[in-house]
Design a protein around this motif. Sequence first.
Motif, PDB file in Angstrom:
ATOM      1  N   SER A 100      72.126   3.225  48.974  1.00  0.00           N
ATOM      2  CA  SER A 100      73.094   2.911  47.720  1.00  0.00           C
ATOM      3  C   SER A 100      73.882   1.741  47.844  1.00  0.00           C
ATOM      4  O   SER A 100      74.363   0.790  47.023  1.00  0.00           O
ATOM      5  N   GLN A 101      74.565   1.743  49.022  1.00  0.00           N
ATOM      6  CA  GLN A 101      75.624   0.741  49.223  1.00  0.00           C
ATOM      7  C   GLN A 101      75.156  -0.314  49.544  1.00  0.00           C
ATOM      8  O   GLN A 101      75.683  -1.605  49.401  1.00  0.00           O
ATOM      9  N   PHE A 102      74.089  -0.495  50.561  1.00  0.00           N
ATOM     10  CA  PHE A 102      73.529  -1.656  50.886  1.00  0.00           C
ATOM     11  C   PHE A 102      72.087  -1.937  50.580  1.00  0.00           C
ATOM     12  O   PHE A 102      71.161  -1.585  51.018  1.00  0.00           O
ATOM     13  N   GLU A 103      72.233  -2.265  49.060  1.00  0.00           N
ATOM     14  CA  GLU A 103      70.824  -2.335  48.300  1.00  0.00           C
ATOM     15  C   GLU A 103      69.788  -3.085  49.121  1.00  0.00           C
ATOM     16  O   GLU A 103      68.535  -2.934  49.061  1.00  0.00           O
ATOM     17  N   PHE A 104      70.287  -4.261  49.715  1.00  0.00           N
ATOM     18  CA  PHE A 104      69.280  -5.051  50.295  1.00  0.00           C
ATOM     19  C   PHE A 104      68.378  -4.419  51.472  1.00  0.00           C
ATOM     20  O   PHE A 104      67.342  -5.005  51.663  1.00  0.00           O
ATOM     21  N   LEU A 105      68.829  -3.372  51.955  1.00  0.00           N
ATOM     22  CA  LEU A 105      68.203  -2.453  53.039  1.00  0.00           C
ATOM     23  C   LEU A 105      66.914  -1.795  52.427  1.00  0.00           C
ATOM     24  O   LEU A 105      65.789  -1.460  53.085  1.00  0.00           O
ATOM     25  N   LYS A 106      66.894  -1.563  51.074  1.00  0.00           N
ATOM     26  CA  LYS A 106      65.841  -0.848  50.487  1.00  0.00           C
ATOM     27  C   LYS A 106      64.223  -1.399  50.620  1.00  0.00           C
ATOM     28  O   LYS A 106      63.521  -0.832  50.701  1.00  0.00           O
ATOM     29  N   ASP A 107      64.528  -2.790  50.765  1.00  0.00           N
ATOM     30  CA  ASP A 107      63.059  -3.440  51.159  1.00  0.00           C
ATOM     31  C   ASP A 107      62.775  -3.889  52.462  1.00  0.00           C
ATOM     32  O   ASP A 107      61.943  -4.538  52.699  1.00  0.00           O
ATOM     33  N   SER A 108      63.960  -3.668  53.171  1.00  0.00           N
ATOM     34  CA  SER A 108      63.809  -3.966  54.639  1.00  0.00           C
ATOM     35  C   SER A 108      62.773  -3.119  55.469  1.00  0.00           C
ATOM     36  O   SER A 108      62.429  -1.758  55.225  1.00  0.00           O
ATOM     37  N   LYS A 109      61.937  -3.806  55.992  1.00  0.00           N
ATOM     38  CA  LYS A 109      60.778  -2.954  56.755  1.00  0.00           C
ATOM     39  C   LYS A 109      60.923  -3.081  58.253  1.00  0.00           C
ATOM     40  O   LYS A 109      60.436  -2.366  58.961  1.00  0.00           O
ATOM     41  N   ASN A 110      62.214  -3.526  58.551  1.00  0.00           N
ATOM     42  CA  ASN A 110      62.515  -3.489  60.096  1.00  0.00           C
ATOM     43  C   ASN A 110      63.578  -2.524  60.630  1.00  0.00           C
ATOM     44  O   ASN A 110      63.991  -2.473  61.596  1.00  0.00           O
ATOM     45  N   ILE A 111      63.792  -1.630  59.550  1.00  0.00           N
ATOM     46  CA  ILE A 111      64.691  -0.528  59.810  1.00  0.00           C
ATOM     47  C   ILE A 111      64.276   1.001  59.423  1.00  0.00           C
ATOM     48  O   ILE A 111      63.611   1.027  58.376  1.00  0.00           O
ATOM     49  N   LYS A 112      64.474   1.812  60.383  1.00  0.00           N
ATOM     50  CA  LYS A 112      63.953   3.210  60.160  1.00  0.00           C
ATOM     51  C   LYS A 112      65.419   4.137  60.461  1.00  0.00           C
ATOM     52  O   LYS A 112      66.051   3.851  61.267  1.00  0.00           O
ATOM     53  N   PHE A 113      65.501   5.028  59.449  1.00  0.00           N
ATOM     54  CA  PHE A 113      66.786   5.968  59.744  1.00  0.00           C
ATOM     55  C   PHE A 113      66.420   7.206  60.322  1.00  0.00           C
ATOM     56  O   PHE A 113      65.236   7.815  59.987  1.00  0.00           O
ATOM     57  N   VAL A 114      67.132   7.503  60.938  1.00  0.00           N
ATOM     58  CA  VAL A 114      66.891   9.188  61.274  1.00  0.00           C
ATOM     59  C   VAL A 114      68.385   9.772  60.932  1.00  0.00           C
ATOM     60  O   VAL A 114      69.351   9.539  61.360  1.00  0.00           O
ATOM     61  N   ASP A 115      68.402  10.542  59.799  1.00  0.00           N
ATOM     62  CA  ASP A 115      69.345  11.020  59.107  1.00  0.00           C
ATOM     63  C   ASP A 115      69.513  12.625  59.719  1.00  0.00           C
ATOM     64  O   ASP A 115      68.927  13.397  59.319  1.00  0.00           O
ATOM     65  N   CYS A 116      70.627  12.641  60.231  1.00  0.00           N
ATOM     66  CA  CYS A 116      71.123  14.021  60.870  1.00  0.00           C
ATOM     67  C   CYS A 116      72.100  14.861  59.954  1.00  0.00           C
ATOM     68  O   CYS A 116      72.552  15.787  60.318  1.00  0.00           O
ATOM     69  N   ILE A 117      72.355  14.354  58.800  1.00  0.00           N
ATOM     70  CA  ILE A 117      73.416  15.001  57.824  1.00  0.00           C
ATOM     71  C   ILE A 117      72.998  15.220  56.776  1.00  0.00           C
ATOM     72  O   ILE A 117      73.768  16.404  56.141  1.00  0.00           O
ATOM     73  N   SER A 118      71.992  14.728  56.190  1.00  0.00           N
ATOM     74  CA  SER A 118      71.749  15.157  54.711  1.00  0.00           C
ATOM     75  C   SER A 118      71.416  16.727  54.488  1.00  0.00           C
ATOM     76  O   SER A 118      71.751  17.353  53.672  1.00  0.00           O
ATOM     77  N   ARG A 119      70.490  16.910  55.341  1.00  0.00           N
ATOM     78  CA  ARG A 119      69.836  18.324  55.381  1.00  0.00           C
ATOM     79  C   ARG A 119      70.951  19.480  55.432  1.00  0.00           C
ATOM     80  O   ARG A 119      71.199  20.504  54.827  1.00  0.00           O
ATOM     81  N   ALA A 120      71.913  19.073  56.481  1.00  0.00           N
ATOM     82  CA  ALA A 120      72.780  20.086  56.909  1.00  0.00           C
ATOM     83  C   ALA A 120      73.714  20.058  55.521  1.00  0.00           C
ATOM     84  O   ALA A 120      74.574  20.969  55.486  1.00  0.00           O
ATOM     85  N   ALA A 121      73.808  18.946  54.589  1.00  0.00           N
ATOM     86  CA  ALA A 121      74.801  18.912  53.888  1.00  0.00           C
ATOM     87  C   ALA A 121      74.123  19.462  52.503  1.00  0.00           C
ATOM     88  O   ALA A 121      74.840  19.219  51.245  1.00  0.00           O
ATOM     89  N   GLY A 122      72.899  20.063  52.518  1.00  0.00           N
ATOM     90  CA  GLY A 122      72.219  20.469  51.457  1.00  0.00           C
ATOM     91  C   GLY A 122      71.693  19.166  50.446  1.00  0.00           C
ATOM     92  O   GLY A 122      71.428  19.487  49.472  1.00  0.00           O
ATOM     93  N   ILE A 123      71.481  17.927  50.907  1.00  0.00           N
ATOM     94  CA  ILE A 123      70.851  16.885  50.274  1.00  0.00           C
ATOM     95  C   ILE A 123      69.493  16.963  50.418  1.00  0.00           C
ATOM     96  O   ILE A 123      69.028  16.671  51.788  1.00  0.00           O
ATOM     97  N   ASN A 124      68.654  17.219  49.500  1.00  0.00           N
ATOM     98  CA  ASN A 124      67.172  17.320  49.910  1.00  0.00           C
ATOM     99  C   ASN A 124      66.369  16.013  49.483  1.00  0.00           C
ATOM    100  O   ASN A 124      65.172  16.218  49.301  1.00  0.00           O
TER     101      ASN A 124
END
Lengths: 249, 193
Positions: B65-89
Amino acid sequence: MPITELSKNELCDTGIEELDVMLGGGIPTGSTVLVVGSSGSGKTTLCMQYLINGAKKGERGVFFTITEPLFKLTKNMEGFEFYDKKLIESGMVNLIDLRIISERLGLDTEKYTVEDASALLDILRDIADELNVKRLVIDSITALCYRLQTPEMIRDFIFKLGSSLAAMKCTTLLTSEVPPRKFQYSQYGIEEFISDGIMFLGDIERKGDLIRTFQLVKMRGAAHSRTKSAMSISTKNGVELAPLLKSRE
Amino acid sequence: MVNVLIDGLKERISNAIKINQSIGIILPASNYPDLVQALFERINSTPEEAWVYVTVTKPCDNILSQFEFLKDSKNIKFVDCISRAAGINKANDNCIFVESPTMLEKIGLEIINIFKEVDENVKKYLVIDSLTNLIIYNDPDIVTEFFYHIINRTRTKNIHTISLAIEEEELDKYLTRLIYLNDKILKVRDSFI
């Protein structure tokens, strides 16, 4: 079986990369291996992945279930990317409900007599032979042993089953249900002595979270690793293993 | 002023990662937003590279949301270790969710699995954001062991690693031990840029 380096065709690779490395290439062909774990530890998934991976390289397999109906089993497995329905439809992987077989044989589904056990053993051997399977799974041997009335019957059943399948060069996985957080391999204390190998699926607690673990406790005829690994189950990759971080918690 | 800061950071990171396999960046919390902006701009400007961004700091959704230009980027993958633990689904195709930051082995597996799918000839980079937060959720010794594994594994696979450590007085002794496993340390100070 002495520990010697087995050639590739004497090994049955599971297709789970890290596990095959731990095994030195695979399970010695014809072995009977106990896959031990509590409820939800990943026994069924690991066994199904083993069968599907075998089928993908042309080895026919059979999965005997006694703990859950086939429709539930297939529904649970359909979420995994490794699961290929076509392999079931083509008969490369056969799913058989042992309770239905018992009913058709006219056996008491709750308690087996010596004759019942013998009839069941014959039918298991016949199915394996007729289908020419190289990989076989019984899920679970605990539920089957529950129906056998004495330790002698259990010993006799597993020994005869293992021997005849080994003669067919069929590698067998038997799932064994144990209570959570207990380092025991079987409910009846017999199964592990008859088996050639033991895979133990457990967990450890880290800051309140449960980390799945995997340990290869025994594998006759193979110089295998006994290191405890972390185990992951994901819909994309199924069962995967990674070195377990061992620092004091 | 901010652009000068960010451009300066971008240049320092680019230069350091060119000649080092792994770099550790120590920074005060006040510089964190500028540094991640510099990193994401760098990632966005090099579509020919493959990046894996492990976030233990902000949920992936917040970052996108903060860096909208990343939404279309094909060269980055995230490993999110915090969302699930914070109850974000929320689901996201560009992101793999790990249930908890304590599942370090799983984080390691996901990193390697993503890079397995990348062509051998593509330059590969891993960002760990941040070691400080991993220590908050885990015992420091186990984070050190995890980081050893990651650094060694990525080295054998020719993956460059950038690990962030936000200065925190109470954690300094652990962070120092960890961050010095890298080939090069960058200390971010306003006066240096």
